[in-house]
Design an enzyme around this catalytic site. Structure first.
Site, PDB file in Angstrom:
ATOM      1  N   GLY A  14      -2.826  38.260 -10.667  1.00  0.00           N
ATOM      2  CA  GLY A  14      -2.874  39.509 -10.014  1.00  0.00           C
ATOM      3  C   GLY A  14      -2.727  40.391 -11.653  1.00  0.00           C
ATOM      4  O   GLY A  14      -2.332  40.086 -12.186  1.00  0.00           O
ATOM      5  N   HIS A  15      -3.211  41.433 -10.882  1.00  0.00           N
ATOM      6  CA  HIS A  15      -3.210  42.595 -12.236  1.00  0.00           C
ATOM      7  C   HIS A  15      -2.135  43.002 -12.960  1.00  0.00           C
ATOM      8  O   HIS A  15      -1.933  43.428 -14.267  1.00  0.00           O
ATOM      9  CB  HIS A  15      -4.581  43.700 -10.985  1.00  0.00           C
ATOM     10  N   MET A  16      -1.266  43.057 -11.365  1.00  0.00           N
ATOM     11  CA  MET A  16       0.303  43.465 -12.377  1.00  0.00           C
ATOM     12  C   MET A  16       0.845  42.701 -12.944  1.00  0.00           C
ATOM     13  O   MET A  16       1.300  42.698 -13.904  1.00  0.00           O
ATOM     14  CB  MET A  16       1.033  43.849 -11.280  1.00  0.00           C
TER      15      MET A  16
ATOM     16  N   LEU B  11      -0.704  42.837 -16.409  1.00  0.00           N
ATOM     17  CA  LEU B  11       0.548  43.985 -17.208  1.00  0.00           C
ATOM     18  C   LEU B  11       1.618  43.799 -17.841  1.00  0.00           C
ATOM     19  O   LEU B  11       2.183  44.294 -18.653  1.00  0.00           O
ATOM     20  CB  LEU B  11       0.152  45.231 -16.148  1.00  0.00           C
TER      21      LEU B  11
ATOM     22  N   HIS C  66     -10.883  42.615 -17.768  1.00  0.00           N
ATOM     23  CA  HIS C  66     -10.246  43.510 -16.737  1.00  0.00           C
ATOM     24  C   HIS C  66     -10.674  44.367 -15.990  1.00  0.00           C
ATOM     25  O   HIS C  66     -10.417  44.492 -14.726  1.00  0.00           O
ATOM     26  CB  HIS C  66      -9.073  43.248 -17.186  1.00  0.00           C
TER      27      HIS C  66
END
Length: 872
Positions: free
Chosen positions: A531-533, A536, A627
């Protein structure tokens, strides 16, 4: 046929007294569904949406894998980086193509950003700087490790040892990569050879060998440019003070002894006289194009233009003993031991494997100590003869089975090993020799390539005396975090997030990036590594544990906890055993050139700058990474899919089939592919039993599990407000209300526009086994009551949505837009069922919401009966 929804809301007897409402019924019954071609348009749009999701998932998976490799716990090569970077680039291009198919070319500006990022990305993984301009030769006295592009990795390390660390090396000099270019251009080789090599396939060994032989023959017979010959001879005389000193001619290719050892691929010539130096130089250059060397660099992902050869001219050490030393044992790197292999004579027999070496193991701590020695009988040894060559001779009987180096020499070697490891910051592979007088000299040092998982710090799994709150989860970024739990219920909570807090949340969100610089760790109920998080968190190196399922249930706000994001556990309190055992030791791989390239490549791929979809900055021109592009495209694709009902609303002839539901709604179905069971064909009388769409089945289960309200108390004020509201409606508004409900279906997708009287609920969902794809979007608007009552219903719906974990809820007047995403399939299905119940429950509540206390009463009733109660 079921009566129209408006009939149910108002009641037959009342409807008959309101004549103008008949317009609605007339328009409703007149809608037709003749053109199946329009359905194909929707199906193609959905196919593009699915393709976008597939490409998006592929990108996220590759990103996660590359970020994981950046941790240094895996052995990779340059081909891995190039392959994945190219694959991601192709997937991103596909994402942009698919988005523009869905949105009819609205986002062509993304192509310009894609081009810009692609250029930067290619430069990062190509990493081919022009061969540095400089002298044709450089003495070791003037070399350091920053000169690798000029003198090659092996020569650069030798110069660094001598000039930065004062470690003894033989006299010598480098014939530079500039000289290589000079030699190749002088003979017209560069373009011809590069053209030949670029067309070779490593699968055709015969072709490869033939090309290799042709190239090598040309090089061996080529002319050394006069100025280059003079430079070599002059430097030789200066370094060796006019003596005819025998030397070794050693390869020092630009990529050699860096991320790739090229061990054994290039030639070395020992005990060479001055007169033979230039011919042996050509022989070393020719070895750059041996069939095995070509195979090696091609299978490692190098390009022809990457290959350039510098050469070392090193004084020959007439060794009494020689060998190889590792500054850390590659077989057990977690234990701090040095290994030394030694032989009588030249160490070349260790390198080429012709002699079984003596083996010594030396403990680094608490003090250098020999802990084991194995001394086999050495039958042969390599020695320099007087005729400019090396001979293999029988080892004297007195030396066979005896140590070639003393204990004192072993400790001295070990001290130098520690010095080199500390200076270069990584485990070293070191070649050494002791001459006939007992002088120790070092011939080369380079990074020792080991499997990084062997150096992962040990983290205990059984911690006694500490309560384990969580014992499972998906580790996304490894590490140990300690602090007070801070539970995030809504986005505004992030404003109060404390320094050193542990972020606890139901689900993941890229919005958490705003506190990642302060977070000691992150723990969520759901979420995945792609996932994106998650990306990060790895970028910010925050220990992260996802998919625990129970974090927000078992962890209290401000409770002190320790997060073990290695074994996937959370403990109550401060767990010293974990924190003390997990030391952030320097990772030897993080300093290698290969990992620097990987890091540079990821700067064009991974960072996420587009965090808030509602922000003005959320636009194509602000996409700085792949992204960013994928997040933007994913967001906009969902928005456009959500709006396909708007297209159908103004084009009623869209190839729909009426469904008999048994509910008081008139429903048209558009099958996008896989929504209707294949074995059924196209049934004449479509019923819910024919549907195979996962989200529809879950949502419809909720619709049918409720008693559709017929008898809610309707006060006169509320009803008259509805009439007054209706009386002022335009013809276009009457058109909108008259249309039936309809649903777009596929096996995994549902876009359900359900029209109940004077309001519209739109529920869109995508449900698969891949939680990254899964989401529910909800839109609500309209209502026939007075404004205050409509707003109370909006508040009730919003608060119930929040209760079932909708993380994005935007309310404007009597309109709600909400979204929930990245939940597992079973959880999404449960929430869809609740959404079906909520749709029925709120069907005419604006008529009865006299005041706030009544609203709160209905909210509490629904939560008790359909959320809390259903969970038991």
């Amino acid at each position: 046929m079921p009566q129209p929804a408006v009939n149910v809301i108002i009641g037959n007897s009342i409807l008959e007294t309101v004549g103008f409402f008949q317009k609605i019924l007339d328009k409703f019954s007149g809608a037709s569904a003749k053109d199946a071609g329009q359905s194909d348009v929707f199906a193609r749009k959905y196919a593009s949406f699915q393709a976008l999701l597939n490409a998006n998932n592929s990108i996220l998976e590759k990103m996660a894998d590359m970020e994981d490799k950046l941790s240094g716990e895996y052995l990779i090569d340059r081909q891995y980086i190039v392959h994945n970077a190219v694959a991601i680039s192709e997937n991103v291009k596909d994402v942009i193509d698919r988005l523009n198919e869905i949105a009819h070319g609205k986002y062509t500006g993304l192509y310009e950003r894609y081009k810009h990022i692609s250029i930067g990305l290619e430069e990062a993984y190509t990493r081919r700087k022009p061969v540095a301009d400089g002298s044709l030769t450089v003495a070791f006295d003037g070399i350091n490790k920053s000169m690798a592009d000029l003198v090659g990795g092996k020569n650069a390390n030798l110069g660094e040892m001598k000039n930065a660390v004062s470690i003894p090396i033989p006299k010598g000099f480098a014939i530079t990569s500039t000289a290589y270019i000079r030699f190749m251009q002088h003979n017209g080789f560069l373009d011809k050879i590069n053209s030949t090599l670029s067309s070779l396939s490593v699968d055709n060994l015969d072709e490869l060998r033939a090309a290799s032989k042709e190239i090598k023959d040309k090089i061996l017979n080529a002319e050394i440019p006069p100025d280059m010959y003079s430079a070599i001879m002059d430097t030789y005389d200066g370094v060796f003070e006019g003596r005819d000193t025998t030397v070794s001619i050693r390869s020092s290719a630009i990529e050699e002894d860096d991320d790739f050892s090229f061990a054994g691929q290039y030639s070395t010539y020992l005990n060479v006289r001055k007169a033979e130096v230039t011919q042996k130089y050509k022989a070393v250059i020719a070895s750059l194009f041996s069939d095995n060397a070509i195979f090696y660099y091609k299978t490692k992902g190098f390009k022809e233009t990457d290959m350039a050869m510098a050469v070392g001219v090193v004084e020959m050490v007439r060794a009494r003993a020689g060998g190889v030393m590792y500054s850390n044992d590659p077989n057990d790197p977690a234990i701090a031991n040095i290994t030394i292999n030694a032989v009588w004579g030249l160490g070349s027999t260790v390198v080429d494997g012709t002699a079984t070496p003596q083996s010594y193991l030396i403990a680094k701590e608490p003090a250098l100590k020999i802990i084991s020695a194995a001394i086999p009988e050495q039958q042969i040894m390599a020695v320099c003869n007087e005729n400019s060559s090396v001979d293999e001779v029988q080892t004297p009987v007195t030396k066979r089975g005896s140590a070639s180096i003393s204990d004192e020499e072993i400790i001295t070697l070990s001290k130098y090993a520690l010095t080199l490891e500390e200076h270069f910051g990584v485990t070293q592979d070191i070649e050494w020799a002791i001459d006939q007088s007992g002088q120790l000299l070092f011939l080369q040092t380079r990074p020792l390539h080991v499997y990084a998982h062997e150096v992962t710090p040990h983290v205990p799994t059984d911690i006694k005396g500490h309560k384990r709150l969580i014992g499972k989860g998906v580790v996304t970024c490894k590490g140990i975090g300690h602090g007070k739990a801070f539970i995030i219920r809504r986005e505004d909570d992030l404003l109060d997030f404390p320094e050193g807090g542990v972020l606890i949340a139901r689900t993941t969100s890229p919005r958490y990036v705003t506190v990642m610089n302060k977070a000691a760790a992150i723990v969520t109920n759901i979420g995945g590594t792609t996932g994106h998080m998650a990306s990060l968190a790895r970028e910010y190196q925050v220990p992260t544990l996802l998919d625990t399922e129970i974090a927000t249930d078992v962890i209290r706000h401000e409770q002190e906890i320790t997060v073990d994001a290695v074994n996937g556990c959370v403990y109550e309190g401060y767990v010293r055993e974990l924190i003390d055992n997990y030391e952030n030791k320097p990772n030897p791989f993080r300093e290698t050139l290969l990992f620097k390239i990987l890091s540079q490549v990821l700067t064009w791929i991974v960072p996420l700058n587009l965090i808030h979809p509602e922000a003005e900055e959320f636009s194509p021109k602000n996409c700085a990474t792949f992204h960013d592009i994928t997040r933007f495209a994913h967001e906009k694709a969902m928005q456009h899919m959500f709006q396909i009902t708007d297209v159908a609303a103004v084009q009623p002839e869209f190839g729909a089939v009426k469904m008999v539901t048994g509910l008081p709604i008139d429903l048209a179905v558009i099958d996008l592919g896989g929504g209707i069971r294949a074995s059924e064909g196209r049934p004449k009388r479509l019923t819910p039993e024919h549907v195979s769409s996962t989200p529809f089945i879950a949502f419809f289960k909720g619709l049918t599990s409720m008693r559709w309200p017929q008898g809610r108390p309707v006060d006169v004020g509320g009803f008259m407000g509805m009439i007054a509201h209706s009386a002022t409606m335009s013809e276009a508004q009457l058109d909108e209300i008259a249309k039936c409900s309809f649903v777009f279906l596929s096996d995994h997708y549902m876009n359900f526009s359900i029209r109940l009287g004077y309001h519209l609920s739109l529920v869109e969902a995508y449900v698969t086994d891949n939680l990254n794809d899964n989401y529910i979007q909800f839109h609500f608007k309209g209502g026939g009551a007075q404004e205050d009552r409509r707003l109370r219903r909006v508040r009730l719906i919003s608060e119930i949505l929040r209760e079932i974990d909708f993380d994005s809820i935007v309310v404007k007047g009597d309109v709600i837009d909400a979204r929930l995403s990245k939940y597992k399939k079973q959880s999404i299905e449960q929430k869809l069922e609740i959404m079906g119940r909520l749709t029925v429950y709120t069907k005419q509540l604006d008529m009865v919401m006299y005041n706030d206390s009544v609203t709160d009463q209905y909210k509490a009733e629904f939560i008790k009966e359909h959320i809390t109660g259903a969970a038991k």
